[in-house]
Design a protein around this motif. Sequence first.
Motif, PDB file in Angstrom:
ATOM      1  N   GLY A 106      14.164  13.031  21.556  1.00  0.00           N
ATOM      2  CA  GLY A 106      12.883  13.599  21.109  1.00  0.00           C
ATOM      3  C   GLY A 106      11.836  12.523  20.861  1.00  0.00           C
ATOM      4  N   PRO A 107      10.659  12.956  20.391  1.00  0.00           N
ATOM      5  CA  PRO A 107       9.602  11.993  20.091  1.00  0.00           C
ATOM      6  C   PRO A 107       9.967  11.167  18.854  1.00  0.00           C
ATOM      7  N   HIS A 108       9.152  10.165  18.548  1.00  0.00           N
ATOM      8  CA  HIS A 108       9.384   9.370  17.344  1.00  0.00           C
ATOM      9  C   HIS A 108       8.913  10.149  16.132  1.00  0.00           C
ATOM     10  N   LEU A 109       9.587   9.931  15.030  1.00  0.00           N
ATOM     11  CA  LEU A 109       9.176  10.566  13.782  1.00  0.00           C
ATOM     12  C   LEU A 109       8.639   9.482  12.860  1.00  0.00           C
ATOM     13  N   VAL A 110       7.348   9.591  12.530  1.00  0.00           N
ATOM     14  CA  VAL A 110       6.719   8.625  11.631  1.00  0.00           C
ATOM     15  C   VAL A 110       6.515   9.307  10.282  1.00  0.00           C
ATOM     16  N   THR A 111       6.871   8.607   9.213  1.00  0.00           N
ATOM     17  CA  THR A 111       6.682   9.152   7.858  1.00  0.00           C
ATOM     18  C   THR A 111       5.987   8.096   7.003  1.00  0.00           C
ATOM     19  N   THR A 112       5.041   8.540   6.195  1.00  0.00           N
ATOM     20  CA  THR A 112       4.396   7.614   5.249  1.00  0.00           C
ATOM     21  C   THR A 112       4.442   8.223   3.846  1.00  0.00           C
ATOM     22  N   LEU A 113       4.463   7.350   2.854  1.00  0.00           N
ATOM     23  CA  LEU A 113       4.318   7.762   1.452  1.00  0.00           C
ATOM     24  C   LEU A 113       3.202   6.925   0.862  1.00  0.00           C
ATOM     25  N   GLU A 114       2.260   7.596   0.207  1.00  0.00           N
ATOM     26  CA  GLU A 114       1.186   6.864  -0.480  1.00  0.00           C
ATOM     27  C   GLU A 114       1.064   7.398  -1.901  1.00  0.00           C
ATOM     28  N   TRP A 115       0.903   6.476  -2.830  1.00  0.00           N
ATOM     29  CA  TRP A 115       0.843   6.840  -4.245  1.00  0.00           C
ATOM     30  C   TRP A 115      -0.609   7.030  -4.700  1.00  0.00           C
ATOM     31  N   ASP A 116      -0.807   7.996  -5.578  1.00  0.00           N
ATOM     32  CA  ASP A 116      -2.096   8.215  -6.253  1.00  0.00           C
ATOM     33  C   ASP A 116      -3.268   8.336  -5.272  1.00  0.00           C
ATOM     34  N   ALA A 117      -3.006   8.963  -4.122  1.00  0.00           N
ATOM     35  CA  ALA A 117      -4.088   9.183  -3.148  1.00  0.00           C
ATOM     36  C   ALA A 117      -4.647  10.588  -3.357  1.00  0.00           C
ATOM     37  N   THR A 118      -5.933  10.740  -3.127  1.00  0.00           N
ATOM     38  CA  THR A 118      -6.480  12.090  -3.258  1.00  0.00           C
ATOM     39  C   THR A 118      -6.493  12.758  -1.879  1.00  0.00           C
ATOM     40  N   VAL A 119      -6.141  14.026  -1.878  1.00  0.00           N
ATOM     41  CA  VAL A 119      -6.029  14.766  -0.618  1.00  0.00           C
ATOM     42  C   VAL A 119      -6.724  16.101  -0.790  1.00  0.00           C
ATOM     43  N   ASP A 120      -7.477  16.492   0.213  1.00  0.00           N
ATOM     44  CA  ASP A 120      -8.050  17.837   0.210  1.00  0.00           C
ATOM     45  C   ASP A 120      -7.038  18.755   0.897  1.00  0.00           C
ATOM     46  N   GLU A 121      -6.311  19.501   0.066  1.00  0.00           N
ATOM     47  CA  GLU A 121      -5.216  20.297   0.631  1.00  0.00           C
ATOM     48  C   GLU A 121      -5.685  21.502   1.433  1.00  0.00           C
ATOM     49  N   THR A 122      -7.010  21.782   1.371  1.00  0.00           N
ATOM     50  CA  THR A 122      -7.506  22.909   2.172  1.00  0.00           C
ATOM     51  C   THR A 122      -7.678  22.491   3.632  1.00  0.00           C
ATOM     52  N   VAL A 123      -7.671  21.165   3.873  1.00  0.00           N
ATOM     53  CA  VAL A 123      -7.848  20.685   5.256  1.00  0.00           C
ATOM     54  C   VAL A 123      -6.473  20.540   5.906  1.00  0.00           C
ATOM     55  N   PRO A 124      -6.226  21.195   7.038  1.00  0.00           N
ATOM     56  CA  PRO A 124      -4.910  21.074   7.662  1.00  0.00           C
ATOM     57  C   PRO A 124      -4.644  19.643   8.123  1.00  0.00           C
TER      58      PRO A 124
ATOM     59  N   GLN B 233       0.802  -1.235   0.000  1.00  0.00           N
ATOM     60  CA  GLN B 233       0.000   0.000   0.000  1.00  0.00           C
ATOM     61  C   GLN B 233       0.831   1.279   0.000  1.00  0.00           C
ATOM     62  N   GLY B 234       2.119   1.193   0.218  1.00  0.00           N
ATOM     63  CA  GLY B 234       2.923   2.414   0.283  1.00  0.00           C
ATOM     64  C   GLY B 234       4.236   2.169   0.994  1.00  0.00           C
ATOM     65  N   VAL B 235       4.733   3.226   1.627  1.00  0.00           N
ATOM     66  CA  VAL B 235       6.043   3.180   2.288  1.00  0.00           C
ATOM     67  C   VAL B 235       5.912   3.867   3.635  1.00  0.00           C
ATOM     68  N   PHE B 236       6.612   3.363   4.636  1.00  0.00           N
ATOM     69  CA  PHE B 236       6.634   4.083   5.912  1.00  0.00           C
ATOM     70  C   PHE B 236       8.000   3.925   6.564  1.00  0.00           C
ATOM     71  N   SER B 237       8.279   4.831   7.492  1.00  0.00           N
ATOM     72  CA  SER B 237       9.478   4.698   8.321  1.00  0.00           C
ATOM     73  C   SER B 237       9.152   5.235   9.702  1.00  0.00           C
ATOM     74  N   PHE B 238       9.909   4.792  10.682  1.00  0.00           N
ATOM     75  CA  PHE B 238       9.803   5.386  12.011  1.00  0.00           C
ATOM     76  C   PHE B 238      11.208   5.450  12.602  1.00  0.00           C
ATOM     77  N   ALA B 239      11.453   6.521  13.336  1.00  0.00           N
ATOM     78  CA  ALA B 239      12.813   6.757  13.828  1.00  0.00           C
ATOM     79  C   ALA B 239      12.728   7.627  15.064  1.00  0.00           C
ATOM     80  N   ARG B 240      13.827   7.674  15.769  1.00  0.00           N
ATOM     81  CA  ARG B 240      13.891   8.576  16.926  1.00  0.00           C
ATOM     82  C   ARG B 240      15.255   9.237  16.916  1.00  0.00           C
ATOM     83  N   PHE B 241      15.276  10.562  16.987  1.00  0.00           N
ATOM     84  CA  PHE B 241      16.534  11.295  16.951  1.00  0.00           C
ATOM     85  C   PHE B 241      16.756  11.903  18.324  1.00  0.00           C
ATOM     86  N   GLY B 242      17.829  11.498  18.977  1.00  0.00           N
ATOM     87  CA  GLY B 242      18.106  11.981  20.326  1.00  0.00           C
ATOM     88  C   GLY B 242      17.013  11.532  21.272  1.00  0.00           C
TER      89      GLY B 242
END
Length: 375
Positions: free
Chosen positions: A212-230, A201-210
């Motif tokens: 601090g909190p964990h940093l989660v990242t996802t990548l999804e292809w061809d997904a529709t997003v309403d960019e007006t919504v924060p 379904q896509g790509v993800f990573s999780f990491a922790r630097f120092g």
Amino acid sequence: MVVVVVGAGPVGLMLASELSRSGVRPLVLEALPSPSLSLKANGVVGRSVPLLYERGLFPRRGPAPRFMYGGFPLDLRRLRDNPVYVQPVPQRELESLLASRAGVPVHRGHTVVALRPSSDRVLVSVEGPSGPYTVDASYVVGCDGAHSMMRKAAGLGFPGVSDDRVVSRSAHVVLPLTFFRRRLRGPGGPYRPYLFHRTPQGVFSFARFGRGPHLVTTLEWDATVDETVPVTVDEVRQSLGRVLGRSVRFAAPAGPGPHVLRRSTARQNRLASSYASGRVLLAGDAAHVVAGFGGPLLNLGLLDAVDLASRLARDDVSGYDAARRPWAERVLASSAEQAALLSPGAETDARRAEFARYLALPEGLKRVADTIAGG
Ligand SMILES: Cc1cc2nc3c(=O)[nH]c(=O)nc-3n(C[C@H](O)[C@H](O)[C@H](O)COP(=O)(O)OP(=O)(O)OC[C@H]3O[C@@H](n4cnc5c(N)ncnc54)[C@H](O)[C@@H]3O)c2cc1C
């Protein structure tokens, strides 16, 4: 000789400190009244790292035993001459270290608004806190970031592509520690931190630097997003759930931020048509931007600065573009290769199987390690 450095991001500050080291005192002009609080890089990766060690910015470490490329974990211990150095450091901290080493003041709140280049000088118009003024410069270096006004003022193009097929989301979160320590579980897992993981379904990573909190990242292809919504933490949680194939509970970090929470729908891959137009030169993001996998941009920009400083000190910048542009072209190509290796679909599965065989060869691993190290 008067060298004006426009922008006190990491690249402008590196250039200023390299120039001071060679006996040229640059004039550093920065539009922001105080250092930016925005959260960007978490580290520097590549051949610039040993140069930072030589200059005493960090205690020396050996090359990284492991890294990643296109979602493949790399065991760099297999290489006799491993060129991949990694220095974890938040960008703000790097900037503050470089600023204290620069040896010249940073003139904050001074925005360059126009350039008038001629064959032997550049007149630089500046809006400062006490009003407008002009500087008569021998050279101007635009270290003014991806939207570089210097690049536009010099008439240089910024061709490339904007990839709007991929939605990328990142958030600082608090993952249950068991997930982090025992590796995140899910169909196809367990998944290790600090790597990109590709799922159907896509790509993800999780990491922790120092600490601090964990940093989660996802990548999804061809997904529709309403960019007006924060974007919200919940949106990132849902995205991770889709990519991983099971829901994961995490909390937004408590306490004072700033915390990462972002969504991006257009990944830019661009390279300036030239790094120089007469006496106006570009370095760092002003010259190249890329949807970087594995953080190649600081390395590229810091090495631009080191190269350019030595040429400015000799008052001969004629070879700068030819020396530096091929490295950025290589990073753009490797970013495209990694994006292709991470994208979904059966064709990618086949391509990845082939690439895995290539990485198993010593020369394959060496080529990839050299690409990550950059130059
Ligand atoms: C979310 C995020 C995460 C990242 N993570 C990584 C990573 O892990 N590793 C990595 O290598 N890279 C990473 N990068 C990329 C890295 O942050 C950039 O490559 C780096 O900031 C480029 O530095 P720079 O000095 O060229 O430009 P910038 O940092 O953009 O600095 C440009 C400066 O110029 C100033 N300026 C602009 N116009 C003017 C003007 N007209 N007059 C005066 N001053 C002006 C700006 O105020 C700014 O301070 C990340 C970027 C982002 C956004």
